[in-house]
Design a protein around this motif. Structure first.
Motif, short mmCIF file in Angstrom:
data_model
loop_
_atom_site.label_atom_id
_atom_site.label_comp_id
_atom_site.label_asym_id
_atom_site.label_seq_id
_atom_site.Cartn_x
_atom_site.Cartn_y
_atom_site.Cartn_z
N ARG A 194 0.97 -1.33 0.03
CA ARG A 194 -0.28 0.13 -0.17
C ARG A 194 0.70 1.11 -0.21
N ARG A 195 1.83 1.36 0.45
CA ARG A 195 3.13 2.53 1.03
C ARG A 195 3.38 2.41 0.06
N THR A 196 4.46 1.20 -0.58
CA THR A 196 5.42 1.42 -1.04
C THR A 196 5.80 0.75 -2.45
N PRO A 197 4.48 0.03 -3.47
CA PRO A 197 4.52 -0.29 -5.16
C PRO A 197 5.02 -0.59 -5.58
N ALA A 247 6.88 -4.78 -5.27
CA ALA A 247 6.83 -5.33 -6.95
C ALA A 247 8.47 -5.66 -7.05
N TYR A 248 9.20 -4.88 -7.50
CA TYR A 248 10.56 -4.89 -7.57
C TYR A 248 10.64 -5.98 -6.69
N LEU A 249 10.55 -5.36 -5.69
CA LEU A 249 12.11 -6.52 -4.81
C LEU A 249 10.76 -8.23 -5.09
N ARG A 279 8.12 6.56 0.24
CA ARG A 279 7.29 7.23 0.68
C ARG A 279 7.28 8.59 0.50
N ARG A 280 7.87 9.23 0.33
CA ARG A 280 7.80 10.86 0.26
C ARG A 280 7.58 11.22 -0.53
N VAL A 281 7.46 11.00 -2.13
CA VAL A 281 7.18 10.59 -3.09
C VAL A 281 6.79 10.39 -4.04
N GLY A 282 5.96 8.99 -3.80
CA GLY A 282 5.69 8.50 -4.64
C GLY A 282 6.08 7.57 -5.82
N ALA A 283 5.16 6.51 -6.42
CA ALA A 283 5.86 4.95 -6.74
C ALA A 283 6.73 5.80 -8.32
N PRO A 327 7.53 8.44 -9.28
CA PRO A 327 8.76 9.32 -9.51
C PRO A 327 10.27 8.49 -8.51
N THR A 328 9.48 8.04 -7.93
CA THR A 328 10.84 7.12 -6.90
C THR A 328 10.94 6.63 -9.12
N ALA A 329 10.43 5.19 -9.03
CA ALA A 329 10.28 4.56 -10.61
C ALA A 329 11.17 5.51 -11.57
N ALA A 330 10.95 6.87 -11.93
CA ALA A 330 11.66 7.89 -12.90
C ALA A 330 13.54 8.35 -12.51
N VAL A 331 13.33 7.83 -10.98
CA VAL A 331 14.56 8.28 -10.03
C VAL A 331 15.82 6.87 -10.55
#
Length: 233
Positions: free
Chosen positions: A27-30, A34-36, A104-108, A110-114
């Motif tokens: 829920r918080r870090t999909p 998913a990647y793990l 948790r800070r920026v969303g799924a 933007p994190t995937a983009a980084v």
């Protein structure tokens, strides 16, 4: 507001609560979860499948110079589906301490983009250095086909990005630890791909501080008479 007879605890949440909140969840870090799960699947495949077939798959997934020249997009995508080694557990901790806090800070999204920016950018730069060094006669042509798979560039980019969302003291500590980690590659005589790629990936994350800070979610609200809590990782 704290209830009567139950003043706010200035020390903040109980350590057990902080630990619970730091655990990646769908829920918080999909993206993290998913990647793990994907990496766990390919790790099990590499351990139990036919070794010849696994070697062929990894060779096709490798972001070596040869593959990048002939099929760059599939190689860049597939190389991030494997861990560099037979053990998955270290990557669980790496994602939990870098990718999950950023998500948790920026969303799924933007994190995937980084993660993707670090993986792609550092790969292209490091393999460009290999190609140039082979052309200049400083490295063996064998490195043009050397296996290059793994997720370390994406993880390091997320670590660099996360540092920009922390408070100054925590940011300095994270960047110092990251500098030690990437610096030891050169001191230990690691391969030229790693020596170039690791610092490049970290710098990709640092370069994204400004747009990520605009997207960062606010921390917990401050309560009257209660000191502000540090950012939760």
């Amino acid at each position: 507001m704290a209830g009567a007879g139950h003043p706010a605890d200035p020390r903040g949440p109980h350590p057990a609560v902080r630990l619970r909140d730091a655990v990646p969840t769908p829920r918080r870090t999909p993206f993290t979860v998913a990647y793990l799960a994907l990496l766990l699947g390919t790790t099990l495949l590499a351990r139990f499948a036919d070794p010849v077939r696994v070697h062929r798959l990894q060779a096709l997934s490798s972001t070596d110079v040869h593959n990048l020249l002939h099929h760059p997009a599939p190689a860049l995508l597939a190389s991030g589906l494997w861990v560099a080694g037979p053990i998955w557990t270290p990557y669980l901790w790496a994602f939990a301490l870098t990718v999950a806090p950023l998500e948790r800070r920026v969303g799924a999204g933007p994190t995937a983009a980084v993660f993707a920016a670090g993986h792609v950018g550092a790969t292209l730069l490091s393999q460009g250095v290999v190609l140039a060094s082979v052309a200049a006669g400083r490295l063996s042509p064998d490195l043009l086909d050397a296996l290059d798979i793994g997720v370390s560039y994406g993880v390091l980019a997320c670590l660099g990005a996360l540092a920009g969302l922390l408070r100054p003291r925590a940011r300095a500590a994270v960047l110092a630890a990251a500098a030690v980690y990437v610096g030891q590659s050169s001191l230990l005589g690691a391969d030229p791909v790693t020596v170039t790629g690791h610092p490049a990936a970290l710098l990709v994350g640092i370069a994204l501080w400004r747009p990520l800070r605009r997207r960062a979610r606010p921390g917990p609200p401050r309560t009257a008479g209660r000191p502000a809590l540090p950012s939760r990782a």
